[in-house]
Design an enzyme around this catalytic site. Sequence first.
Site, PDB file in Angstrom:
ATOM      1  CB  SER A  59      31.823  45.618  46.307  1.00  0.00           C
ATOM      2  OG  SER A  59      32.040  44.364  46.871  1.00  0.00           O
ATOM      3  CG  ASP A 275      34.854  42.194  48.461  1.00  0.00           C
ATOM      4  OD1 ASP A 275      35.426  42.539  49.517  1.00  0.00           O
ATOM      5  OD2 ASP A 275      33.682  42.495  48.207  1.00  0.00           O
TER       6      ASP A 275
HETATM    7 ZN    ZN Z   1      32.391  43.885  48.911  1.00  0.00          ZN
END
Ligand code: ZN
Length: 524
Positions: A59, A275
């Site tokens: 992430s 992100d």
């Molecule tokens: Zn993420």
Amino acid sequence: MFAHAHAHPKPANTFAYGTAGFRTKADLLDSVVYRTGLLAALRSAVLGGQTVGVMVTASHNPPADNGVKIVDPLGNMMDQAWEALATQLANAPDSELEATFEAIKAQVQPTYTGAGSVVFARDTRASGPALIAALKDGLADMGATAIDMGLQTTPQLHYVTRCLNSPTDAADAAYFGQPTEEGYFAKLAAAFGAIVGDTAGIAITIDAANGVGAPKAKLLAEHIPAAALAITVVNDDTANCDVLNSRCGADYVKTTISPPPALTLVPNTLYCSFDGDADRIVFYYADAAGAFHLLDGDRIAALATKYLKQLVAEAGLDLAVGVVQTAYANGNSTTAIGALGVNVTCTPTGVKHLHKAAHENYDVGVYFEANGHGTVLFSDRALAAFRAADAPAGRLLHSFGELINQTVGDSVSDMLMVLAILHKLGWAPGDWDAMYTDLPNTIRKMEVADRTIFKTTNAERQLVAPEGLQAKIDAANAAYPAGRCFVRASGTEDVIRVYAEAATDADLAALVANVFDALQPYKA
Ligand code: ZN
Ligand code: NG1
């Protein structure tokens, strides 16, 4: 029994399947991912051979990290009861791997006699291909069917997993879409087109965090007429793995409350940041005077709630519209959302908690973490009502049901939802911003000797241990108008987090100083 186990020796480290699966330095993860392959195949067998998903990503973490998590057949996060099993298998010494696996198998008792099926994908990290190879070894050792989706965003992997376990007949109410990348973008583009038409003249610039969202946003642009939505992608350098999430992306913008330095903001123009795996989004703009305005997850929730509630009323439907937040939501967002006439529920941090509460409590369940993780869930009852409705508002709701990712928060789908709603309301960024004013707030972290001693209750808003600390925080809160500070242990980092908000910047600074004084004895 496990032919490839010797090729994936376990390092001395201890691993834990947490909020975001396993996540740590990529060079520690080979054995963890191999063993996750074993477990995912077992989970599929326990679920009667339904396809389970595995995503390799870290992430918003730095480029040297990676991670892995398992997705259940309906595209939701793996059943929490299995997190402990994943941790147990990851930590078994090499010599006890087979015995540990057999013990887990005896516990979960798969009735399916086949070998299971697993679909998987990765983000753009340099360590991704080698970890995928380890995963494939695990699946091969289980004889499981391995479906390699290559490079995908986390929400795309959730989507495909759900499609693979849903009816394939488009006429079936439970049909979800084609289990392909093309199916995903075609579904989003069709729904967006049905809401805004072909010539809406919307524009957005996407900061893709130099991650997998960059190529995917460009693919999206190929599916939507430029006259409807003009997409510009910046921070799209996926060839250089070192720049992923570096001075860009949703986490940078939310935590620094400033735009990525590579962007020059044109006033009153909307921007957004994804992100690194494109499951989080925040928006922002600069006003005419050049001041930066962040439009975060709380504000996305407020916007979606206002508009969807209005559509439900216009369509004459009797559906429970509600919102789920965490304690990190700005207090003024909670007040403003409550003033829209909906219930607001607070859950512990982590989207799995919000998702569950939205699903259990509401027909139209809007859930967002302040940091931009979230989506809107529609109950089967709501989706059936939308399908049956012939009023324009009902048809619009049906299209939003197709547009909004029902499995997990999704930068791409959330972005289209926000743009469609702003277009329908005829709102500029400043109109959205004017829904409420954030209370001055801050989020800090502190390294402590042992974060496990910090135990909370009431959706993490109060400490029950260490003894006496909450009374000091309560006293500090009471000393400042609108003062609200809480402390909890992070689930993803070895720190405690301190969130505070108050009516003025000066009160906020004093409140934080006060609470940090109370925390001194616990400092590492
Ligand atoms: Zn993420
Ligand atoms: P922790 O480290 O438990 O605070 C953080 C975020 C969560 C969520 C998870 C998982 C905050 C305050 N916390 O959790 O919202 O995104 O990471 O990725 O933003």
